[in-house]
Enzyme design. Structure first.
Site, short mmCIF file in Angstrom:
data_model
loop_
_atom_site.label_atom_id
_atom_site.label_comp_id
_atom_site.label_asym_id
_atom_site.label_seq_id
_atom_site.Cartn_x
_atom_site.Cartn_y
_atom_site.Cartn_z
N ASP A 174 0.85 -1.20 0.00
CA ASP A 174 0.00 0.00 0.00
C ASP A 174 0.89 1.25 0.00
OD1 ASP A 174 -2.43 1.39 0.20
OD2 ASP A 174 -2.37 1.39 2.40
N HIS B 195 -9.22 4.80 -2.52
CA HIS B 195 -8.55 4.87 -1.22
C HIS B 195 -9.45 5.68 -0.28
CE1 HIS B 195 -4.30 3.48 -1.99
NE2 HIS B 195 -4.90 3.31 -3.15
N GLY B 196 -9.02 5.76 0.97
CA GLY B 196 -9.73 6.62 1.92
C GLY B 196 -11.21 6.28 2.02
N HIS C 154 -7.67 10.08 3.47
CA HIS C 154 -7.25 9.09 4.47
C HIS C 154 -7.62 9.57 5.87
CE1 HIS C 154 -4.45 7.87 1.14
NE2 HIS C 154 -4.96 6.72 1.49
N GLY C 155 -7.81 8.61 6.76
CA GLY C 155 -8.00 8.95 8.16
C GLY C 155 -9.46 9.11 8.56
N LYS D 167 -12.66 13.13 7.24
CA LYS D 167 -12.66 13.24 5.78
C LYS D 167 -13.43 14.44 5.26
CE LYS D 167 -12.47 8.18 5.34
NZ LYS D 167 -11.01 8.05 5.20
#
Ligand code: G3H
Ligand code: 13P
Ligand code: ZN
Length: 337
Positions: free
Chosen positions: A83, A219-220, A188-189, A192
């Site tokens: 990743d 992603h994310g 990410h995280g 958002k």
């Protein structure tokens, strides 16, 4: 031993109304929980390892844990993926470690540099029978080595970070990638969005047209379920204003717009953290790690099972294994020694 590349998976996911969950692994409990969930749901899966995970767990340990998981469930179609790989050196190491799929993320570089670095990785990976994901456009949030913007600043300037569909076609043609991670408003995280979640599905539609046949990756894609944030906060955590991509939107991205791979890390972290906090808060005398890591592992398993239904990949194990057989059981050269 259906350890495989993502090719048989994406062949079916592309127009099959489902996506493959790519779950980040950092330790034994995560690996066991993800595998257990996929075995229960008869779902193909991608186990992905970030550079940070390699460092944290020591890849030698992590690889043996993953090998044990593969051995434990030889019926499951599993890809082992790097990743956010950031250099050719790291990718070459991953190929030597037996990964079946790698990501080179040059999205923060100028376009021509991203093309060059990605093409170099594709050449090395394909020579070893390993497939490649690359990224175009920029995500928000936290990414190792990349300064993340706050949700509000990212949203304000979103247009300039989104993947350009015309550039995506040029990128795919010049690099020979096997899949493309697109920027459509996810980050990410756990933070958002500052207000409502807003994804640019029109961009996905356009890229599907400019890059026909190319599997797209989101992603994310954690949903940051409110009930887990509430648990974390109830038991002493501090995660105000956390917000993810609603599960209905992930489901739509997969079933309506044809996204093939969905990356999830934050939601597993949340499930694990909420449960550990709960044990610590409700049983303050507890000090046997098995008595908090065990329940945490169960919480991760349930979270992954929930995701497999959102991604519609539950029950797709047999079909992917059949596709792998049809293709002649393709595997990286690492496994042919
Ligand atoms: O994309 C980021 C993943 O969530 C991995 O995070 O670099 O902290 O392991 P990490
Ligand atoms: P989340 O932070 O939304 O889980 O995304 C993970 C990811 O994209 C890993 O590459
Ligand atoms: Zn990511």
């Amino acid at each position: 031993m259906p350890l495989m590349t993502t090719k048989p998976m994406f062949d079916l996911a592309y127009d099959g109304g489902f996506a493959i969950g790519a779950f980040n692994v950092n330790n034994m409990e995560l690996a066991q929980a993800i595998i257990e969930a996929c075995a229960k749901e008869q779902s193909p899966l991608i186990l992905q390892i970030s550079k940070g995970a390699r460092k944290y767990a020591n890849i030698r340990y992590l690889k043996h844990i993953i090998d044990a998981a593969v051995e434990d469930h030889p019926e499951l179609p599993i890809a082992i993926h790097c990743d956010h790989g950031d250099t050719l050196d790291l990718i070459q190491q991953c190929i030597k470690d037996g990964y079946t799929s790698v990501m080179i993320d040059g999205s923060h570089h100028p376009y021509e540099q991203n093309v060059k670095e990605t093409a170099d990785v594709v050449k090395a990976a394909h020579a070893a029978g390993v497939v490649v994901e690359a990224e175009l456009g920029q995500l928000g949030g936290i990414e190792e080595h990349v300064v993340g913007l706050s949700a509000a600043d990212y949203e304000k300037n979103l247009a300039k970070f989104l993947t350009d569909p015309v550039q995506a076609a040029d990128f795919a043609k010049r690099t020979g990638i096997d899949s493309l991670a697109v920027a459509i408003g996810t980050s990410h995280g756990a933070y958002k969005f500052s207000k409502e979640s807003k994804l640019a599905f029109d961009v996905v539609e356009k890229i599907m047209k400019t890059c026909p046949g190319l599997p797209l990756v989101m992603h994310g894609s954690s949903s940051v379920p409110q009930e887990f944030i509430d648990l974390v906060n109830k038991y002493g955590g501090k995660m105000p204003n956390a917000k993810g991509v609603p599960e209905e939107q992930i489901h739509m991205a997969v079933t309506k717009y044809g996204v093939c791979k969905v990356n999830i890390d934050t939601d597993l972290r949340l499930a694990m953290t909420a449960k550990i906090r709960e044990v610590f808060a409700t049983k303050p005398a507890e000090f046997d790690p098995r008595n908090y890591l065990g329940p945490a592992r169960e919480a991760i398993t349930s979270m992954v099972q929930r995701k497999l239904h959102v991604l519609n990949s539950a029950g797709k194990m047999e079909a992917v294994n059949k596709r792998w057989e049809q293709l002649g059981r393709p595997l990286p050269t690492f496994y042919k020694k």
